[in-house]
Design a protein around this motif. Structure first.
Motif, PDB file in Angstrom:
ATOM      1  N   ASP A  28       0.845  -1.192   0.000  1.00 23.93           N
ATOM      2  CA  ASP A  28       0.000   0.000   0.000  1.00 23.93           C
ATOM      3  C   ASP A  28       0.880   1.242   0.000  1.00 23.93           C
ATOM      4  N   ALA A  29       1.126   1.775  -1.182  1.00 21.78           N
ATOM      5  CA  ALA A  29       2.001   2.946  -1.300  1.00 21.78           C
ATOM      6  C   ALA A  29       1.319   4.229  -0.852  1.00 21.78           C
ATOM      7  N   SER A  30       0.010   4.161  -0.560  1.00 16.18           N
ATOM      8  CA  SER A  30      -0.681   5.368  -0.106  1.00 16.18           C
ATOM      9  C   SER A  30      -0.582   5.567   1.405  1.00 16.18           C
ATOM     10  N   VAL A  31       0.096   4.660   2.084  1.00 16.83           N
ATOM     11  CA  VAL A  31       0.253   4.779   3.527  1.00 16.83           C
ATOM     12  C   VAL A  31       0.990   6.086   3.850  1.00 16.83           C
ATOM     13  N   SER A  32       0.530   6.755   4.882  1.00 16.99           N
ATOM     14  CA  SER A  32       1.186   8.011   5.260  1.00 16.99           C
ATOM     15  C   SER A  32       2.570   7.718   5.842  1.00 16.99           C
ATOM     16  N   ASN A  33       3.434   8.700   5.792  1.00 20.29           N
ATOM     17  CA  ASN A  33       4.762   8.537   6.373  1.00 20.29           C
ATOM     18  C   ASN A  33       4.653   8.257   7.869  1.00 20.29           C
ATOM     19  N   GLN A  34       3.716   8.913   8.534  1.00  9.64           N
ATOM     20  CA  GLN A  34       3.510   8.708   9.974  1.00  9.64           C
ATOM     21  C   GLN A  34       3.165   7.243  10.255  1.00  9.64           C
ATOM     22  N   ALA A  35       2.212   6.694   9.495  1.00  9.73           N
ATOM     23  CA  ALA A  35       1.791   5.299   9.702  1.00  9.73           C
ATOM     24  C   ALA A  35       2.917   4.332   9.342  1.00  9.73           C
ATOM     25  N   LEU A  36       3.628   4.630   8.268  1.00 11.20           N
ATOM     26  CA  LEU A  36       4.750   3.787   7.863  1.00 11.20           C
ATOM     27  C   LEU A  36       5.829   3.782   8.949  1.00 11.20           C
ATOM     28  N   ALA A  37       6.136   4.951   9.467  1.00 13.51           N
ATOM     29  CA  ALA A  37       7.156   5.072  10.519  1.00 13.51           C
ATOM     30  C   ALA A  37       6.771   4.247  11.743  1.00 13.51           C
ATOM     31  N   GLU A  38       5.500   4.293  12.117  1.00 15.26           N
ATOM     32  CA  GLU A  38       5.043   3.502  13.264  1.00 15.26           C
ATOM     33  C   GLU A  38       5.204   2.009  13.000  1.00 15.26           C
ATOM     34  N   LYS A  39       4.876   1.576  11.801  1.00 16.40           N
ATOM     35  CA  LYS A  39       4.939   0.151  11.471  1.00 16.40           C
ATOM     36  C   LYS A  39       6.371  -0.385  11.451  1.00 16.40           C
ATOM     37  N   VAL A  40       7.335   0.470  11.099  1.00 21.39           N
ATOM     38  CA  VAL A  40       8.730   0.016  11.041  1.00 21.39           C
ATOM     39  C   VAL A  40       9.542   0.485  12.252  1.00 21.39           C
ATOM     40  N   HIS A  41       8.858   1.093  13.212  1.00 24.69           N
ATOM     41  CA  HIS A  41       9.479   1.507  14.484  1.00 24.69           C
ATOM     42  C   HIS A  41      10.600   2.530  14.288  1.00 24.69           C
ATOM     43  N   LEU A  42      10.290   3.554  13.473  1.00 23.21           N
ATOM     44  CA  LEU A  42      11.208   4.683  13.284  1.00 23.21           C
ATOM     45  C   LEU A  42      10.465   5.975  13.561  1.00 23.21           C
TER      46      LEU A  42
END
Length: 163
Positions: A28-42
Motif C-alpha cells: 500500500d504505497a498510499s500509507v502516510s509517512n507517519q503510519a509507515l514510521a510507526e509500522k517500522v518503528h522509526l
C-alpha cells in the motif's frame, strides 16, 4: 560520497528496516509517512529519509494507483507473441517505437524462444480486440507473425517483488 553510495544501493545493502519499508509500500504505497514510521518503528523524519534514499537509489521506481480493469471496461487480457521478419537493429527499433502507441498495450518484452516479443494488452472484449487487431496490430512494422492468447481466468497477478 554519500550520494554516490545511495545511487548504487543493491538488495544486499538493505537492512531489515529497509526491506520492511519496501514490503509495506508494495502492499500500500498510499500509507502516510507517519503510519509507515510507526509500522517500522522509526521516527517519521528517519522513515522519510530512508524512503527518499530508496527512491534516489532507484529501488522505488514509481508510486502509482492500480486500477481495476473490469470496472473500467478493460476486462479482457490478451497476450501476444510477435515474430519479426528480420532480426536487425533497425527492425527491432521500428517495432519498439511503434508498439509504444498501441492502445491498451500494458507491457512489451523482448524474449527468447519461439517469439521475438511478448506483448500484454488490455481491452474491453472480442469486438474491441478485433478492431484493435485490424487497425493497429496488423500495421506494426517488420512483423512476420502474431500469435494471440486470450486470458480466460486470472490465477495470479501481483506487482510485489519477493524481497
Amino acid at each position: 560520497m554519500k550520494n554516490e553510495r545511495a545511487a548504487s544501493l543493491t538488495l544486499s545493502d538493505l537492512d531489515r528496516t529497509d526491506r520492511h519499508i519496501l514490503r509495506l509500500l508494495q502492499a500500500d504505497a498510499s500509507v502516510s509517512n507517519q503510519a509507515l514510521a510507526e509500522k517500522v518503528h522509526l521516527s517519521p523524519p528517519a522513515c522519510l529519509r530512508r524512503v527518499e534514499r530508496l527512491k534516489k537509489a532507484g529501488l522505488i521506481r514509481q508510486v502509482v494507483a492500480l486500477l481495476e480493469p473490469q470496472a473500467l471496461d478493460m476486462g479482457m487480457l490478451v497476450m501476444i507473441g510477435v515474430v519479426l521478419d528480420r532480426s536487425t537493429p533497425e527492425t527491432f527499433e521500428d517495432f519498439e517505437s511503434a508498439v509504444q502507441k498501441v492502445s491498451g498495450c500494458m507491457e512489451c518484452h523482448v524474449v527468447t524462444g519461439e517469439f521475438d516479443y511478448v506483448m500484454l494488452l488490455r481491452t474491453k472484449d472480442n469486438e474491441s480486440f478485433n478492431r484493435l487487431h485490424a487497425e493497429q496490430l496488423l500495421y506494426l512494422p517488420g512483423v512476420r507473425q502474431i500469435r494471440t492468447f486470450i486470458g480466460l481466468r486470472q490465477v495470479l497477478s501481483t506487482t510485489r517483488l519477493p524481497i
